[in-house]
Design an enzyme around this catalytic site. Structure first.
Site, PDB file in Angstrom:
ATOM      1  N   HIS A   1       0.834  -1.213   0.000  1.00 56.15           N
ATOM      2  CA  HIS A   1       0.000   0.000   0.000  1.00 56.15           C
ATOM      3  C   HIS A   1       0.865   1.257   0.000  1.00 56.15           C
ATOM      4  O   HIS A   1       0.423   2.305   0.445  1.00 56.15           O
ATOM      5  CB  HIS A   1      -0.946   0.038   1.209  1.00 56.15           C
ATOM      6  CG  HIS A   1      -1.685  -1.242   1.432  1.00 56.15           C
ATOM      7  ND1 HIS A   1      -2.947  -1.488   0.926  1.00 56.15           N
ATOM      8  CD2 HIS A   1      -1.326  -2.382   2.085  1.00 56.15           C
ATOM      9  CE1 HIS A   1      -3.330  -2.710   1.279  1.00 56.15           C
ATOM     10  NE2 HIS A   1      -2.354  -3.271   1.969  1.00 56.15           N
TER      11      HIS A   1
ATOM     12  N   SER B   1      15.514  19.467 -18.108  1.00 58.20           N
ATOM     13  CA  SER B   1      14.373  20.314 -18.439  1.00 58.20           C
ATOM     14  C   SER B   1      14.872  21.493 -19.252  1.00 58.20           C
ATOM     15  O   SER B   1      15.963  21.995 -19.024  1.00 58.20           O
ATOM     16  CB  SER B   1      13.710  20.797 -17.145  1.00 58.20           C
ATOM     17  OG  SER B   1      13.019  22.019 -17.380  1.00 58.20           O
TER      18      SER B   1
ATOM     19  N   LYS C   1      16.874  20.105 -13.047  1.00 54.84           N
ATOM     20  CA  LYS C   1      16.122  18.854 -13.219  1.00 54.84           C
ATOM     21  C   LYS C   1      16.943  17.731 -13.836  1.00 54.84           C
ATOM     22  O   LYS C   1      17.772  17.945 -14.723  1.00 54.84           O
ATOM     23  CB  LYS C   1      14.891  19.092 -14.096  1.00 54.84           C
ATOM     24  CG  LYS C   1      13.799  19.914 -13.449  1.00 54.84           C
ATOM     25  CD  LYS C   1      13.202  19.282 -12.188  1.00 54.84           C
ATOM     26  CE  LYS C   1      12.310  18.101 -12.468  1.00 54.84           C
ATOM     27  NZ  LYS C   1      11.053  18.493 -13.091  1.00 54.84           N
TER      28      LYS C   1
ATOM     29  N   GLU D   1       9.347   6.767 -17.366  1.00 53.68           N
ATOM     30  CA  GLU D   1       8.043   7.359 -17.706  1.00 53.68           C
ATOM     31  C   GLU D   1       7.625   6.977 -19.125  1.00 53.68           C
ATOM     32  O   GLU D   1       6.464   6.660 -19.392  1.00 53.68           O
ATOM     33  CB  GLU D   1       8.117   8.877 -17.578  1.00 53.68           C
ATOM     34  CG  GLU D   1       8.428   9.322 -16.153  1.00 53.68           C
ATOM     35  CD  GLU D   1       8.923  10.756 -16.117  1.00 53.68           C
ATOM     36  OE1 GLU D   1       8.145  11.652 -16.443  1.00 53.68           O
ATOM     37  OE2 GLU D   1      10.103  10.973 -15.781  1.00 53.68           O
TER      38      GLU D   1
END
Ligand code: ARG
Length: 460
Positions: free
Chosen positions: A159, A280, A286, A293
């Site tokens: 969880h 980025s 970044k 992803e």
């Protein structure tokens, strides 16, 4: 309409196809890649017709020479520059250009329905071999990372809440076994795809005494299809392949999701190599885990493709239906995606490293709650009761705003005397892991065995 756009079925038609229909009808951009298989199947079919006495040996020779010429020409062609309807029409046109009217004898007793079904199965066999190799590459990167992370102790989650301590290797291998199951699913798909449709004609079979067993052997299939009507419209095996890829996509996506979480500043358990992250355009600081992803996103596309293909076949009336032309774009899109995702994920995992300082920092006494309950069990307390008592210990600690192992001894003794004895130190987490020493557990010894098992399974 230029010469190339002459179709294989013009005789019955007084007028040509409308341009809008031509655009819809055409599949060459999708099926061009089938040409090696179309040529191979055509070669076998020419010889089978010769063996059946339908074509003279001279015609067969001329067809084979022509096909060899066509085979040499095809790699230099670009489908977007050709007006042919599909790869079968293209091969036949080129054959005609190479040897003249005898080319028209090749299609005797054959239909594009059994031809395309054969081509696609032949293609799938090679594709699955490539996929299996790539899955093995990703799986072996996971075993390597497991080997490097046996001594990393980290929180294990259910969880997404801290549950029990595990070793880094345990997490790695939890992502490896699903990939090995995917590989076995791919293999069984290859087995199901290995049924030869050629010789089924358009629907009812072939009126010439073509030896299908000889064709089967020639093209390397395991079996011949039992029913020509089924063989020309069956795409079950392609659905198996799409499912195997979608399942693989889902497994890679779950691995990707963990990589995204673990590589975040908040977790910081893992660092991905620069080669698999991107920056980025605006925010100079970044370093994004794009490999993971993009993998998650690609998995979504494979799920959609599986659904598209299921929908495509669900309401088809008996026999071949043209809807099936779209099977190729769906199957190719999914397998192409998987072929780029796997090496990228293999590379990302292969170059990732755990950050033991971060995994250690994340360990809290909560992770040891089950072990504390087991301490009471060792004193003869029934587990249900000890679960209740330890639950109270953690509740009191939460109320007092201290870690459970820092709750004053008196308060702990009030819950149960054994709890007053409970001590933790930095080694408690590894010790907890090492108590799970049975097969499949997270103990160091069990993991060394599991790594060895994984290596053996990978060889298989
Ligand atoms: N391009 C077609 C396909 O992929 C080939 C089969 C055409 N058959 C037909 N009856 N029109 O399905």
């Amino acid at each position: 309409m230029n010469e190339a756009s002459k179709t294989l079925w013009g005789g019955r038609f007084a007028a040509g196809m409308a341009p809008a229909m031509e655009a819809l009808n055409r599949s060459l951009d999708d099926d061009f890649r089938l040409w090696p298989y179309d040529v191979r199947g055509s070669r076998a079919w020419a010889r089978a017709l010769g063996r059946a006495g339908i074509l003279t040996s001279e015609t067969v020779e001329s067809l084979l020479e022509g096909l060899a010429e066509v085979e040499r020409a095809l790699p230099g062609l670009r489908p977007e520059e050709l007006a042919d309807e599909d790869v079968h029409s293209l091969v036949e046109r080129l054959l005609g250009e190479a040897i003249g009217p005898d080319a028209g004898r090749l299609h005797t007793g054959r239909s594009r329905n059994d031809q395309v079904a054969t081509d696609l199965r032949l293609w799938a066999r090679d594709c699955i071999v490539r996929l299996e190799g790539l899955v093995a590459g990703a799986a072996s990167a996971l075993v390597d990372l497991a080997e490097r992370s046996v001594d990393v102790v980290m929180p294990g989650y259910t969880h997404l809440q801290q549950a029990q301590p595990i070793r880094g290797a345990h997490w790695c291998l939890s992502h490896l076994w699903p990939l090995l199951r995917d590989r076995s699913r791919l293999r069984s798909t290859a087995g199901r795809a290995s049924s030869l449709p050629l010789g089924s004609g358009a629907i009812a079979g072939c009126p010439y005494p073509v030896d299908r067993q000889w064709l089967r052997e020639e093209l390397g299939f395991d079996r011949i299809s039992e029913n020509s009507l089924d063989a020309t419209s069956d795409r079950d095996w392609a659905l198996d392949l799409l499912f195997a890829c979608a399942m693989l996509g889902v497994h890679l996506s779950r691995l990707g999701e963990d990589l995204v979480l673990f590589a975040s500043r908040e977790f910081g358990f893992l660092v991905l190599d620069d080669g698999y992250t991107t920056g980025s355009s605006l925010m100079p600081q970044k370093r994004n885990p794009d490999v993971a992803e993009l993998t998650r996103g690609a998995a979504a596309v494979t799920l959609g493709d599986l659904m598209a293909m299921l929908s495509m076949v669900k309401g088809l009336p008996t026999g071949y239906d043209r809807d099936l032309q779209h099977d190729k774009s769906v199957v190719f899109r999914t397998t192409d995606l998987i072929e780029v995702v796997l090496p990228a994920m293999a590379g990302a995992v292969g170059t990732a490293r755990f950050v033991p300082e971060a995994t250690t920092r994340a360990l809290t006494p909560d992770l040891l709650a089950t072990d504390v309950a087991d301490l009471l069990v060792a004193e003869g307390v029934p587990f249900r009761e000890s679960h209740e008592l330890v639950g109270r210990l953690f509740l009191e600690a939460e109320r007092a705003g201290v870690p459970a192992d820092r709750l004053p001894q008196g308060e702990r003794a009030a819950i149960h005397p054994v709890l007053a004895e409970w001590r933790t130190d930095p080694s408690s987490y590894a010790a907890s892991a090492d108590r799970r020493a049975g097969p499949g557990g997270t103990a160091r010894s069990a993991l060394l065995e599991q790594i060895a098992e994984a290596r053996t399974a990978l060889e298989g």
